[in-house]
Design a protein around this motif. Structure first.
Motif, PDB file in Angstrom:
ATOM      1  N   PHE A 141       0.728  -1.071  -0.066  1.00 23.66           N
ATOM      2  CA  PHE A 141       0.075  -0.040   0.105  1.00 23.66           C
ATOM      3  C   PHE A 141       0.782   1.221  -0.084  1.00 23.66           C
ATOM      4  N   ASN A 142       0.296   2.277  -0.419  1.00 21.53           N
ATOM      5  CA  ASN A 142       0.948   3.816  -0.371  1.00 21.53           C
ATOM      6  C   ASN A 142       2.301   3.582  -1.125  1.00 21.53           C
TER       7      ASN A 142
ATOM      8  N   THR B 205      -1.578   1.536  -4.728  1.00 16.05           N
ATOM      9  CA  THR B 205      -1.093   0.182  -4.293  1.00 16.05           C
ATOM     10  C   THR B 205      -0.118  -0.614  -5.399  1.00 16.05           C
TER      11      THR B 205
ATOM     12  N   LYS C 210      -1.111   9.667  -4.641  1.00 14.83           N
ATOM     13  CA  LYS C 210      -0.542   9.396  -3.447  1.00 14.83           C
ATOM     14  C   LYS C 210      -0.735   8.013  -2.832  1.00 14.83           C
ATOM     15  N   ASN C 211      -2.133   7.864  -2.623  1.00 17.35           N
ATOM     16  CA  ASN C 211      -2.769   6.536  -2.046  1.00 17.35           C
ATOM     17  C   ASN C 211      -2.956   5.389  -3.157  1.00 17.35           C
TER      18      ASN C 211
ATOM     19  N   SER D  73      -8.445   2.527   1.422  1.00 22.21           N
ATOM     20  CA  SER D  73      -8.489   3.725   0.801  1.00 22.21           C
ATOM     21  C   SER D  73      -7.011   4.033  -0.067  1.00 22.21           C
ATOM     22  N   GLN D  74      -7.164   3.123  -0.896  1.00 26.68           N
ATOM     23  CA  GLN D  74      -5.967   3.382  -2.267  1.00 26.68           C
ATOM     24  C   GLN D  74      -7.068   3.790  -3.264  1.00 26.68           C
ATOM     25  N   SER D  75      -6.388   4.746  -4.220  1.00 28.37           N
ATOM     26  CA  SER D  75      -7.032   5.073  -5.478  1.00 28.37           C
ATOM     27  C   SER D  75      -6.623   4.255  -6.925  1.00 28.37           C
TER      28      SER D  75
END
Length: 171
Positions: A77-78, A90, A87-88, A122-124
Motif C-alpha cells: 500500500f501507499n 498500491t 499518493k494512495n 483507501s487506495q485510489s
C-alpha cells in the motif's frame, strides 16, 4: 474449491518454493539459464522469503485450489510511482500462478481479491510492472483495465535486464 489466505511468517518455505517455480515458469526463457538460476537462488531462498514475510509493508496471499497452494500475490500500500501523481496507490509487486492452473481463472480471482483489499484500504489505484515479452500477462492486465504508463528495465543479472511496461489501474 478455492480459497485465498494471508501468508504468515511461518509460510517462508512455501513462499520460496512457489516463488521459484512460478518465476521460472513465467520468466525462465527471458535470459540464460545461468542468469535465471542465479536470480532465483538469490531472490527466492528461505532467508529472503522469511525477511519478506516479516516486513509489515508486504502483504502476501496464497491462492489454494483443492487445498493446494497454486499461486500467490504481493502488494504494498501507499507505494508511490514517479509516473503517477496519486499518493494512495498500491503496488502489485507479484501475482503468480502455477501453469497447470492458468485455465481456471484463478489469477483473475487473486487479482480481484487484491483490488478489493486495496480499495478497502483507501487506495485510489494499483500499479505494476509486466515483462513486455509475457504477452499472456500483458493481455490479462489490459483486459482488467490496466493502462501502460511507462517503461522499466527489470534487472535479472549484471548482464541482462528485461524490458517491462509500467501499468496502472485507477479506481
Amino acid at each position: 474449491m478455492t480459497s485465498i489466505l494471508k501468508a504468515e511468517p511461518k509460510d517462508f518455505q512455501l513462499l520460496a518454493d512457489i516463488g521459484k517455480k512460478t518465476f521460472i515458469e513465467s520468466h525462465g526463457n527471458s535470459a540464460s539459464m545461468m542468469d535465471i538460476n542465479k536470480y532465483v537462488s538469490e531472490k527466492y531462498n528461505l532467508e529472503v522469503s522469511e525477511k519478506e514475510l516479516n516486513d509489515t509493508h508486504n502483504i502476501y496471499h496464497f491462492i489454494y485450489y483443492d487445498e493446494q497452494a497454486v499461486g500467490y500475490s504481493k502488494i504494498i500500500f501507499n507505494s508511490e510511482n514517479s509516473n503517477l501523481k496519486n499518493k494512495n496507490i498500491t503496488k502489485l509487486e507479484r501475482l503468480y500462478l502455477l501453469k497447470p492452473y492458468y485455465s481456471l481463472k484463478l489469477g483473475l480471482e487473486l487479482l480481484n481479491f487484491n483490488i478489493q483489499l486495496s480499495k478497502l484500504n483507501s487506495q485510489s489505484g494499483m500499479w505494476l510492472f509486466v515483462w513486455i515479452e509475457n504477452h499472456r500477462a500483458f493481455n490479462f492486465y489490459q483486459k482488467t483495465g490496466f493502462k501502460v504508463i511507462g517503461n522499466y528495465d527489470f534487472k535479472i543479472s549484471e548482464n541482462h535486464s528485461n524490458p517491462n511496461y509500467q501499468m496502472f489501474l485507477k479506481y
